[in-house]
Design a protein around this motif. Sequence first.
Motif, PDB file in Angstrom:
ATOM      1  N   THR A 185       9.060  13.144  -0.756  1.00 28.73           N
ATOM      2  CA  THR A 185       7.692  12.602  -1.702  1.00 28.73           C
ATOM      3  C   THR A 185       7.931  11.406  -2.471  1.00 28.73           C
ATOM      4  O   THR A 185       8.814  10.062  -1.843  1.00 28.73           O
ATOM      5  N   ASP A 186       7.197  10.963  -3.639  1.00 24.98           N
ATOM      6  CA  ASP A 186       6.794   9.692  -3.719  1.00 24.98           C
ATOM      7  C   ASP A 186       8.996   9.133  -4.231  1.00 24.98           C
ATOM      8  O   ASP A 186       9.471   9.142  -5.062  1.00 24.98           O
ATOM      9  N   ASN A 187       8.606   7.663  -4.085  1.00 25.46           N
ATOM     10  CA  ASN A 187       9.960   6.701  -3.936  1.00 25.46           C
ATOM     11  C   ASN A 187       9.602   5.406  -4.339  1.00 25.46           C
ATOM     12  O   ASN A 187       8.544   5.431  -3.764  1.00 25.46           O
TER      13      ASN A 187
ATOM     14  N   GLY B 203       3.904   2.507   1.908  1.00 27.58           N
ATOM     15  CA  GLY B 203       4.712   2.743   1.698  1.00 27.58           C
ATOM     16  C   GLY B 203       6.246   4.166   2.726  1.00 27.58           C
ATOM     17  O   GLY B 203       6.803   4.046   3.442  1.00 27.58           O
ATOM     18  N   HIS B 204       4.574   4.750   2.818  1.00 28.34           N
ATOM     19  CA  HIS B 204       4.722   6.636   3.158  1.00 28.34           C
ATOM     20  C   HIS B 204       6.032   6.410   4.404  1.00 28.34           C
ATOM     21  O   HIS B 204       6.671   7.102   5.334  1.00 28.34           O
ATOM     22  N   ILE B 205       5.141   5.658   5.404  1.00 26.67           N
ATOM     23  CA  ILE B 205       4.967   5.433   7.276  1.00 26.67           C
ATOM     24  C   ILE B 205       6.532   4.678   6.918  1.00 26.67           C
ATOM     25  O   ILE B 205       7.356   5.053   7.671  1.00 26.67           O
TER      26      ILE B 205
ATOM     27  N   ASN C  53       1.424  -1.279   0.181  1.00 25.53           N
ATOM     28  CA  ASN C  53      -0.473  -0.344   0.029  1.00 25.53           C
ATOM     29  C   ASN C  53       0.907   1.058  -0.124  1.00 25.53           C
ATOM     30  O   ASN C  53       2.151   0.787   0.977  1.00 25.53           O
ATOM     31  N   HIS C  54       0.819   2.709  -0.657  1.00 26.87           N
ATOM     32  CA  HIS C  54       1.103   3.375  -0.751  1.00 26.87           C
ATOM     33  C   HIS C  54       1.346   4.777   0.295  1.00 26.87           C
ATOM     34  O   HIS C  54       2.882   4.340   0.812  1.00 26.87           O
ATOM     35  N   LEU C  55       0.629   4.084   0.522  1.00 28.96           N
ATOM     36  CA  LEU C  55       0.437   4.865   2.284  1.00 28.96           C
ATOM     37  C   LEU C  55       1.597   4.191   3.057  1.00 28.96           C
ATOM     38  O   LEU C  55       1.763   5.259   3.944  1.00 28.96           O
TER      39      LEU C  55
ATOM     40  N   VAL D  78       0.268  13.011   4.776  1.00 29.59           N
ATOM     41  CA  VAL D  78       0.166  13.879   3.808  1.00 29.59           C
ATOM     42  C   VAL D  78       0.457  14.526   2.841  1.00 29.59           C
ATOM     43  O   VAL D  78       2.128  14.562   2.884  1.00 29.59           O
ATOM     44  N   SER D  79       0.054  14.032   2.045  1.00 32.55           N
ATOM     45  CA  SER D  79       0.713  14.505   0.322  1.00 32.55           C
ATOM     46  C   SER D  79      -0.176  14.926  -0.565  1.00 32.55           C
ATOM     47  O   SER D  79      -1.603  15.718  -0.449  1.00 32.55           O
ATOM     48  N   GLY D  80      -0.620  14.390  -2.060  1.00 31.86           N
ATOM     49  CA  GLY D  80      -1.245  15.462  -2.920  1.00 31.86           C
ATOM     50  C   GLY D  80      -2.422  14.799  -2.875  1.00 31.86           C
ATOM     51  O   GLY D  80      -2.855  15.222  -3.805  1.00 31.86           O
TER      52      GLY D  80
HETATM   53 ZN    ZN Z   1       2.067   9.799  -2.279  1.00 30.43          ZN
END
Ligand code: ZN
Length: 384
Positions: A351-353, A117-119, A113-115, A143-145
């Motif tokens: 940011t996304d990676n 990933g951010h965590i 899950n992308h979210l 908190v993103s786009g």
């Molecule tokens: Zn993102």
Amino acid sequence: MADAYILGIESSCDETAAAVVRSGEHILSNVVASQIATHQPYGGVVPELASREHLRAILPVVRQALAEANQTYNSIDAIAVTQGPGLAGALMVGISYAKALAFALEKPLIAVNHLEGHIHAVLLEERQKGNHELQFPLLALVVSGGHTHLYLASQNNEGWTYQNIGHTRDDAAGEAFDKVAKLLGLGYPGGPIIDRLAPHGDATAVKFPPAQLKHRDRRDRRGPKEIATEVPRFDFSYSGIKTAVLRYIEVHAMAHSIEIRRQALAKIQRPKFENYLANCDRQTLDLVASFQRAMIEDLVGKTLAAARSLDAAMLFVTGGVAANNELRKTFERDGAQEGLPVFFPSRPLSTDNAAMIAAAAFPKFLAKDFAAMDFSAEASLALR
Ligand code: ZN
Ligand code: KG4
């Protein structure tokens, strides 16, 4: 246990990314191909163009990530890919490619899950620094786009689970930055340029009323009994402030000067910060600074209220907007006042990676939580 080398692939929005991460804690490579130049003329992400650009970039990006990590297709242990949330067509490109690789190489495939990933971007970098200490309750603001979510994160033998305790009722915070930048003729994406322009304006010049959430969330399906026993919710709302900026522009007759700025910036092939600054008058700079201050006060205020109410021991702040300078400073200052340690990813990992995708996949790799070959993209995948 031997080290595990995971190849991560991310294509949920406007960045094609691939990375190799060792055992969830060492980044061996982290390649990001940005599509900003493609979407810039349209003032936002065009989904069809995003898919096409992912198709073009995915192969060279993965090859580069493997080469920089001194790895080959055969030496990696698993392939991790973003399943959602994101743009369906964009996600499909990464997923199809990851499936083909996993099938041909006979390697495990892990859906992330992308979210999450951010965590895990935060966890990855803390481990890389040698900090393995975790304290619970752990609160995470993503908190993103596309997202503004608050989660309580828990860890057990099988991996991580998440409870959503707040989300935006309308626009995401990054979306508000992007829309306001567009309204002011500052192009796309808006966050980074507003971040840099804001220190040049007076953040107290324009007063924005705080976002009011008068109604219950219509998507909230819980009954009154569940609501009384469960943790309280801490929702956000950012479409009002965008409308307030629009009203300000109208009342102060700024349309003409905005159009002049838009045209001036459009004539410069790759405008630099100095070009943006030179094309902004005091009124615009004050508006930008005041908008950013209002956004940050709301994000920090609500998040810290949630942290107090849940007695959080740690706070993670992650996602594209977490790259914002004033946001970081405010969270650090206000968190310290309350004795709450606040952690951010470095700016490239905010940011996304794909490093964050490979890192989030590691606990799943250990638990052998592999994806079936017929799994598909989920544009609105929830994090649990
Ligand atoms: Zn993102
Ligand atoms: O996490 P991300 O790369 O993609 C999504 O998952 O959405 O976040 C992109 C968002 C955009 O809205 C962008 O304007 C915002 O993050 N952003 C920023 C900054 N850098 C990126 N917002 C405020 N300040 C920044 N420095």
